[in-house]
Scaffold this active site. Structure first.
Site, PDB file in Angstrom:
ATOM      1  N   ASP A  24       0.816  -1.029   0.016  1.00  0.00           N
ATOM      2  CA  ASP A  24       0.097   0.173   0.024  1.00  0.00           C
ATOM      3  C   ASP A  24       0.831   1.345  -0.035  1.00  0.00           C
ATOM      4  O   ASP A  24       1.916   1.192   0.858  1.00  0.00           O
ATOM      5  CB  ASP A  24      -0.915   0.064   1.228  1.00  0.00           C
ATOM      6  CG  ASP A  24      -1.853  -1.047   1.065  1.00  0.00           C
ATOM      7  OD1 ASP A  24      -2.409  -1.303   0.352  1.00  0.00           O
ATOM      8  OD2 ASP A  24      -2.287  -1.478   2.455  1.00  0.00           O
ATOM      9  N   ASN A 177     -14.234  -8.238   2.235  1.00  0.00           N
ATOM     10  CA  ASN A 177     -13.051  -7.194   2.033  1.00  0.00           C
ATOM     11  C   ASN A 177     -13.432  -6.679   0.663  1.00  0.00           C
ATOM     12  O   ASN A 177     -12.457  -6.944  -0.196  1.00  0.00           O
ATOM     13  CB  ASN A 177     -11.958  -7.755   2.053  1.00  0.00           C
ATOM     14  CG  ASN A 177     -10.777  -6.877   2.127  1.00  0.00           C
ATOM     15  OD1 ASN A 177     -10.795  -5.658   2.482  1.00  0.00           O
ATOM     16  ND2 ASN A 177      -9.704  -6.871   1.400  1.00  0.00           N
ATOM     17  N   GLU A 209     -20.243  -3.122   3.159  1.00  0.00           N
ATOM     18  CA  GLU A 209     -20.508  -4.445   2.416  1.00  0.00           C
ATOM     19  C   GLU A 209     -21.848  -4.949   2.676  1.00  0.00           C
ATOM     20  O   GLU A 209     -22.458  -5.683   1.893  1.00  0.00           O
ATOM     21  CB  GLU A 209     -19.418  -5.614   2.929  1.00  0.00           C
ATOM     22  CG  GLU A 209     -17.992  -4.900   2.319  1.00  0.00           C
ATOM     23  CD  GLU A 209     -17.089  -5.821   3.351  1.00  0.00           C
ATOM     24  OE1 GLU A 209     -15.832  -5.699   2.805  1.00  0.00           O
ATOM     25  OE2 GLU A 209     -17.200  -6.270   4.392  1.00  0.00           O
ATOM     26  N   GLY A 267      -6.776  -1.673   7.681  1.00  0.00           N
ATOM     27  CA  GLY A 267      -6.278  -2.703   8.510  1.00  0.00           C
ATOM     28  C   GLY A 267      -7.097  -2.955   9.753  1.00  0.00           C
ATOM     29  O   GLY A 267      -6.923  -3.904  10.632  1.00  0.00           O
ATOM     30  N   ALA A 268      -7.993  -2.168   9.909  1.00  0.00           N
ATOM     31  CA  ALA A 268      -8.712  -2.316  11.308  1.00  0.00           C
ATOM     32  C   ALA A 268      -9.678  -3.434  11.245  1.00  0.00           C
ATOM     33  O   ALA A 268      -9.935  -4.296  12.282  1.00  0.00           O
ATOM     34  CB  ALA A 268      -9.807  -0.671  11.462  1.00  0.00           C
ATOM     35  N   GLY A 269     -10.400  -3.771  10.329  1.00  0.00           N
ATOM     36  CA  GLY A 269     -11.128  -4.906   9.953  1.00  0.00           C
ATOM     37  C   GLY A 269     -10.339  -6.193  10.230  1.00  0.00           C
ATOM     38  O   GLY A 269     -10.750  -7.236  10.880  1.00  0.00           O
ATOM     39  N   ASN A 301     -12.816  -5.411  19.214  1.00  0.00           N
ATOM     40  CA  ASN A 301     -13.041  -3.862  18.969  1.00  0.00           C
ATOM     41  C   ASN A 301     -11.721  -2.944  19.120  1.00  0.00           C
ATOM     42  O   ASN A 301     -11.335  -2.244  18.698  1.00  0.00           O
ATOM     43  CB  ASN A 301     -14.188  -3.574  19.798  1.00  0.00           C
ATOM     44  CG  ASN A 301     -15.591  -3.875  19.048  1.00  0.00           C
ATOM     45  OD1 ASN A 301     -15.511  -4.349  17.890  1.00  0.00           O
ATOM     46  ND2 ASN A 301     -16.659  -3.588  19.544  1.00  0.00           N
TER      47      ASN A 301
END
Length: 331
Positions: A24, A177, A209, A267-269, A301
């Site tokens: 990225d 994703n 999504e 990247g949080a998910g 979380n």
């Protein structure tokens, strides 16, 4: 199997992530378009690879299966897996194609837009015959996304890997994703994402999504439960700074998010999924026990929240101590 699989998690089972790993390029300044960005920070990424590293950083046993280019970026990514305690036995290097690149625009609120360089990139060229079947069959959890379903031969490799993992008794975990710019059309994306839906036993979708897959503008229990299928054990809907919702055969509910200063949501998910799978692989009863599940989701979380406080996914993924520190601070 190499000793790098046993990174400090005792008798916990192996979590194998399948799919893409890429670079990225994240702007040094938020809230500007790609064209306006004065410079970019190079960050390793790719959702399945992020999940593998998230697992390892939390003390779990992780492996990654995929393909990168036999180029400097590809070897850098292989090195990053190794440095982070993820076994790289399933990583292949393609001499004829480059490692995929993604330029990520960070809006002022930390949300992202993507521009990809993959025509074709090495990850798209993984064939069923190249799969490390021993590694796949040793998985307790086999985790995947949908980007590997977009083109052949990688699509066939994905389906074969999933089938072998299931036959060997692994739990199948799916995070679609969605990256719409990579698909030929929205219709194709929806069809292919749903083509393996009923195989997965744990599914995590984001609020966006959920809207895309259901075609509904409502993010509620009815929309979520329209995605339920008989093989499913746990359905999770992540809601960004509003936390997450969970659905099992016997109960459903919501868990609040942690308030942090968000810089980059990349990247949080994946961090959330890594935390969930780490806990699940050591105690499968969490899906049957709502109190346990809520504790695990609170921890997940916290992991997701911490990941938003730095630029790039992998550098921001937390340790157990980081996550517990946030959980206990808010207790």
């Amino acid at each position: 199997m190499s000793s790098s699989v046993t990174n400090g998690s005792g008798s916990n089972g192996l979590i194998v992530s399948f799919g893409e790993m890429l670079i990225d390029f994240v702007p040094t300044v938020s809230g500007v378009s790609l064209a306006e960005a004065p410079g970019f920070l190079k960050a390793p990424g790719g959702a399945p690879a992020n999940v593998a590293i998230a697992v390892a950083r939390l003390g779990g046993k992780a492996a990654f299966i995929g393909k990168v280019g036999d180029d400097e970026f590809g070897h850098m990514l292989g090195g990053i897996l190794k440095q982070n305690g993820v076994t790289g036995e399933g990583l292949l290097y393609d001499k004829g194609a480059r490692t995929a690149l993604a330029f990520v625009t960070l809006r002022a609120d930390g949300e992202r837009e993507f521009m990809f360089y993959r025509n074709p990139s090495a990850d798209m060229l993984l064939t069923p015959g190249e799969l490390n079947l021993d590694l796949i069959r040793s998985a307790k959890v086999f985790h995947f996304g949908s980007i590997s379903l977009i083109v052949e031969p990688c699509r066939s490799a994905h389906l074969k890997a999933m089938e072998e993992a299931k036959k060997a008794g692994a739990l199948l975990s799916y995070d679609p994703n969605l990256r719409l710019p990579l698909w030929p059309s929205a219709k194709e994306a929806r069809e292919q994402i749903m083509s393996i839906w009923d195989k997965a036993e744990v599914i995590k979708v984001s609020d966006n999504e959920l809207e895309f897959i259901t075609g509904s503008d409502k993010i509620d229990d009815q929309a979520a439960m329209s995605l339920w299928h008989p093989n499913l054990k746990l359905l999770l809907v992540t809601l960004g700074d509003k936390g997450c919702r969970y659905y099992t055969k016997n109960f459903r509910g919501a868990v609040d998010a942690f308030r942090v200063d968000t810089i980059d949501t990349t990247g949080a998910g994946d961090s959330f999924v890594g935390a969930l799978l780490c806990k699940f692989v050591s105690d499968k009863s969490i899906i049957e026990n709502e109190a346990k599940l809520r504790e695990v989701l609170k921890f997940a979380n916290a992991c997701g929240a911490i990941t938003t406080t730095k630029k790039g996914a992998i550098p921001a993924l937390p340790t157990v101590a980081d996550a517990l520190n946030l959980v206990n601070k808010k207790a």
